[in-house]
Design a protein around this motif. Structure first.
Motif, PDB file in Angstrom:
ATOM      1  N   GLU A  13       1.141  -7.588   2.989  1.00  0.00           N
ATOM      2  CA  GLU A  13       0.329  -6.413   3.285  1.00  0.00           C
ATOM      3  C   GLU A  13       1.162  -5.282   3.882  1.00  0.00           C
ATOM      4  OE1 GLU A  13      -2.708  -7.504   6.070  1.00  0.00           O
ATOM      5  OE2 GLU A  13      -1.324  -7.732   7.754  1.00  0.00           O
ATOM      6  N   GLU A  17       1.504  -1.869  -0.727  1.00  0.00           N
ATOM      7  CA  GLU A  17       1.009  -0.543  -1.137  1.00  0.00           C
ATOM      8  C   GLU A  17       2.160   0.370  -1.532  1.00  0.00           C
ATOM      9  OE1 GLU A  17      -1.761   3.191   0.423  1.00  0.00           O
ATOM     10  OE2 GLU A  17      -1.682   1.312   1.568  1.00  0.00           O
ATOM     11  N   ARG A  21       2.432   1.944  -5.332  1.00  0.00           N
ATOM     12  CA  ARG A  21       2.360   3.399  -5.518  1.00  0.00           C
ATOM     13  C   ARG A  21       3.617   3.953  -6.191  1.00  0.00           C
ATOM     14  NH1 ARG A  21      -1.992   5.719  -3.618  1.00  0.00           N
ATOM     15  NH2 ARG A  21      -3.230   4.733  -1.951  1.00  0.00           N
ATOM     16  N   ILE A  44      -5.580  -5.101  -0.897  1.00  0.00           N
ATOM     17  CA  ILE A  44      -4.871  -3.832  -1.099  1.00  0.00           C
ATOM     18  C   ILE A  44      -4.492  -3.665  -2.560  1.00  0.00           C
ATOM     19  CG2 ILE A  44      -2.754  -2.560  -0.545  1.00  0.00           C
ATOM     20  CD1 ILE A  44      -2.846  -3.942   2.235  1.00  0.00           C
ATOM     21  N   LEU A  48      -5.899  -0.756  -5.393  1.00  0.00           N
ATOM     22  CA  LEU A  48      -4.998   0.184  -6.069  1.00  0.00           C
ATOM     23  C   LEU A  48      -5.017   0.020  -7.584  1.00  0.00           C
ATOM     24  CD1 LEU A  48      -1.990   0.054  -3.584  1.00  0.00           C
ATOM     25  CD2 LEU A  48      -3.475   2.024  -4.037  1.00  0.00           C
TER      26      LEU A  48
END
Length: 254
Positions: A13, A17, A21, A44, A48
Motif C-alpha cells: 500500500e 499507487e 499511476r 488501491i 485505480l
C-alpha cells in the motif's frame, strides 16, 4: 499495439499507487497479481482501474510466469510495486512500440537510497522489462533470470526504484536473501569452502566500492559496499550451518 503491465504485490500500500499511476498513460491493461495482501494494496489497485488476481506465492519465477499468462497484450512490461517509470521512459516506450525493432528491451534502473537517487553504484542496473508476449520466460529460485527469444535492445529513460524504507529494512532483507540463497545452494549440492567465506565478501566490497564507483556516493556508497560484504559472508555462513545441521541431524540443535 496493446501493452499490458504486470505488477506483483503483497502488502504494497505504501508503493502501489505510485507504480500504477506511472503507467496509466501507456498501458492498455494493468494486471496486478497479489499473493495475499492484508493491507489496502488490493483496494488501491482496484480503485485505480486495474484487474486484480490472486495466487498463493511460492517463488518469484513461478509467480511471474503465471502473471505473464494473465496478460492479453501483444507487449508486456513487468513492473515491481516499488518502482516507477520516469516521464522519459514512458515516452520512449510509446515511441518504440509504434515500430519495434527488438523482441525484448532493457531499461536502466535508478535506485532511491537514503534520501536521494544514486548516480554510480547500482546504476544503471539494466533490467529486461519490456518484451513481446510469448518471447520471455523466467527461471531461477531467488534472483530470477529473464530468458528472451530474439534480439534485445535498450531504451533510454530511468526506471525509478524505491527499494528500502530505511537501513533496518535493507539489512533485514539482506539477511533474508542470504539465508534463502544458502538454502538454494545447499539443495543444489554446493559445498561450503572456507576460502570463499574469507575472500568473497572482500571481493564484492571492492567491486561495489571501487569498480562500481561507490566511493563517489560518499557514505552511502560505503554502506552499500558493506551490505554486499555482509550478504556474501552470511550466504556462506548459512551454507556452513546447513551442512552442520545435516551432519549432526541426530543430535539436538539449539
Amino acid at each position: 499495439m496493446k501493452l499490458s503491465v504486470l505488477i506483483l504485490t503483497k502488502n504494497e500500500e505504501r508503493n502501489i499507487e505510485r507504480a500504477i499511476r506511472s503507467v496509466l498513460g501507456i498501458a492498455d491493461e494493468i494486471i496486478v497479481l497479489d499473493s495475499g495482501s492484508t493491507d489496502k494494496t488490493v483496494e488501491i489497485a482496484k480503485n485505480l482501474g486495474t484487474t486484480v488476481f490472486f495466487r498463493e506465492f511460492d517463488d518469484y519465477t513461478s509467480q511471474k510466469n503465471y502473471g505473464l499468462s494473465l496478460c492479453s497484450g501483444e507487449w508486456i512490461f513487468v513492473l515491481d510495486a516499488d518502482e516507477e517509470l520516469s516521464k522519459e521512459l514512458q515516452e520512449n516506450i510509446k515511441r518504440e512500440l509504434e515500430n519495434p525493432k527488438y523482441e525484448c528491451y532493457e531499461v536502466p534502473r535508478r535506485t532511491y537510497y537514503l534520501g536521494r537517487f544514486l548516480n554510480y553504484v547500482w546504476y544503471p542496473e539494466y533490467r529486461k522489462r519490456l518484451f513481446k508476449k510469448g518471447k520471455v520466460r523466467y527461471e531461477g529460485k531467488i534472483h530470477e533470470e529473464v530468458l528472451c527469444q530474439g534480439k534485445v535492445g535498450r531504451l533510454e529513460g530511468d526506471l525509478y526504484h524505491y527499494s528500502y524504507k530505511d537501513l533496518y529494512h535493507q539489512f533485514i532483507k539482506t539477511i533474508d536473501y542470504a539465508k534463502k540463497m544458502a538454502q538454494v545452494m545447499h539443495s543444489q549440492g554446493k559445498k561450503f569452502k572456507l576460502y570463499k567465506l574469507i575472500l568473497n565478501p572482500f571481493i564484492i566490497f571492492f567491486k561495489l566500492y571501487f569498480f562500481k564507483l561507490g566511493f563517489l556516493e560518499g557514505t552511502r556508497g560505503f554502506i552499500i559496499a558493506f551490505s554486499g560484504f555482509l550478504y556474501v559472508f552470511l550466504k556462506y555462513a548459512f551454507l556452513y550451518e546447513l551442512e552442520l545441521k545435516e551432519k549432526y541431524k541426530d543430535k539436538l540443535w539449539l
